[in-house]
Design an enzyme around this catalytic site. Structure first.
Site, short mmCIF file in Angstrom:
data_model
loop_
_atom_site.label_atom_id
_atom_site.label_comp_id
_atom_site.label_asym_id
_atom_site.label_seq_id
_atom_site.Cartn_x
_atom_site.Cartn_y
_atom_site.Cartn_z
N HIS A 159 -2.72 6.18 4.80
CA HIS A 159 -1.28 6.36 4.99
C HIS A 159 -0.88 7.75 4.46
O HIS A 159 -1.34 8.18 3.40
CB HIS A 159 -0.50 5.33 4.17
CG HIS A 159 -0.55 3.93 4.72
ND1 HIS A 159 -1.04 3.60 5.95
CD2 HIS A 159 -0.12 2.75 4.16
CE1 HIS A 159 -0.93 2.29 6.14
NE2 HIS A 159 -0.37 1.76 5.07
N CYS A 167 0.81 -1.23 0.00
CA CYS A 167 0.00 0.00 0.00
C CYS A 167 0.84 1.28 0.00
O CYS A 167 0.58 2.20 -0.78
CB CYS A 167 -0.95 0.01 1.19
SG CYS A 167 -0.24 -0.57 2.73
#
Ligand code: 11C
Length: 346
Positions: A248, A128
């Protein structure tokens, strides 16, 4: 009409988002199998208004399956992905098991969709934190070339799974109530020591490698070079876990081959980049935030600045939903590319 699809790891943080994304994107599905470990088998899950029962994943589960989305950990992928391929399925694997294998394309469709043509049954979905950085780097590479990337991450607990999310909330409550805590999951469930995540920052994501970097940091290094087809690109990473549930964030420093681009040149290039939404206006305090990115498929970029010293140095702030573009959404995009390119056997 449509394809026979299986989702392996359907009950996990990413698996749940895979189901949601398949439905939202209206991926053409004829039949859908939800597979998991024996522990979660028997659970019921909703898909597109129907209730489906999760089955234990075995080699025979893949009989007749055309596309299998795996997100149940590397060991499950190592054991069952070859079984799925043997039975004629194309596997889109969201674990690190095959990402660096030469015969396995590592794909972010906005960047290297054409690599899918080289698949031999397995296509890997990158990590990711790597995906969102690569999406931001690609238009810069096209416009100015890339020499060096230095990234520091601020990663959400959902990247480590639902147990990590539960641990963060439980600890937060315990600390606010002056109770004792007993960390058991983070930074890495399989490592020896565990530390408090609530009100903290943990500079360890995944296990340490012999070179002093963590596995997460080395994923960012090696996967970025492979996706961008640039083995000589200098990349280094420091990955940190924060008590953020989802999304994130990354501080990315880039040195380009060509120098002279102004901040507004760089903003324009990023604004035109596939998959990117630019949110960058210091005058109005506009910049990407994890809380705002949650639930959206875009990679958000802001805080674009020239370095104060290096002629060809730029700083960016890059945010994305780690469960969507970082995992489920990118995997479903790969499945859509397979349909578009006519690569799924009938
Ligand atoms: C994290 N990036 O945030 C990890 C999760 O290789 O697909 C993704 C693990 C992977 O902890």
């Amino acid at each position: 009409q449509g394809f026979n699809v299986a989702v392996v790891g359907a009950t996990g943080a990413v698996g749940q988002q895979m189901l949601k994304t398949l439905a939202e994107q209206a991926f053409p599905i004829k039949s859908l199998k939800l597979l998991s470990s024996s522990r979660s088998a028997g659970k019921q899950m909703e898909f597109d208004g129907k209730t489906l029962t999760v089955e234990e994943a075995t080699p025979e589960s893949f009989d007749g399956v055309q596309v299998a989305l795996f997100s149940a950990g590397g060991s499950v992928s190592k054991k069952l992905a070859p079984e799925a391929v043997k039975r004629g399925a194309i596997v889109i694997d969201n674990t690190s098991a095959y990402r660096l294998a030469d015969e396995v394309p590592l794909v972010v469709p906005e960047i290297n969709e054409a690599d899918i043509h080289n698949h031999q049954g397995i296509i890997a979905n990158p990590n990711c934190s790597t995906i969102q950085m690569a999406v931001a780097l690609e238009p810069i590479k096209q416009a100015y070339g890339l020499k060096k990337v230095v990234v520091s991450t601020y990663q959400a607990v959902s990247g480590a799974g639902l147990d990590a999310v539960d641990e963060m909330y439980e600890q937060t409550g315990q600390i606010l109530n002056d109770e004792d805590i007993s960390p058991e999951v983070l930074p890495v469930s399989k490592d020896e020591k565990h530390y408090q995540i609530a009100f903290n920052a943990l500079p360890q994501i995944d296990v340490f490698q012999d070179n002093g970097y963590t596995f997460e940091e080395m994923k960012m290094v090696n996967e970025t070079k492979k996706i961008l087809h640039d083995p000589s690109l200098a990349v280094s990473a420091t990955c940190v876990r924060l008590p953020v549930e989802t999304g994130h964030s990354e501080s990315v420093y880039v040195e380009t081959e060509k120098s002279g681009a102004t901040t507004s040149d760089m903003q324009a290039v990023l604004q035109g980049g596939a998959g990117i939404t630019l949110q960058d206006d210091p005058a109005t305090q506009t910049y990407p935030l994890a809380t705002a990115a949650k639930g959206l498929p875009d990679v958000f970029v802001g805080r674009v600045r020239r370095d104060l010293d290096a002629e060809n140095g730029y700083h960016l702030w890059v945010v994305s939903d780690n469960l969507l573009k970082g995992a489920a959404y990118n995997s479903v995009q790969i499945a859509e590319s397979l349909v578009k390119l006519g690569l799924i056997r009938s």
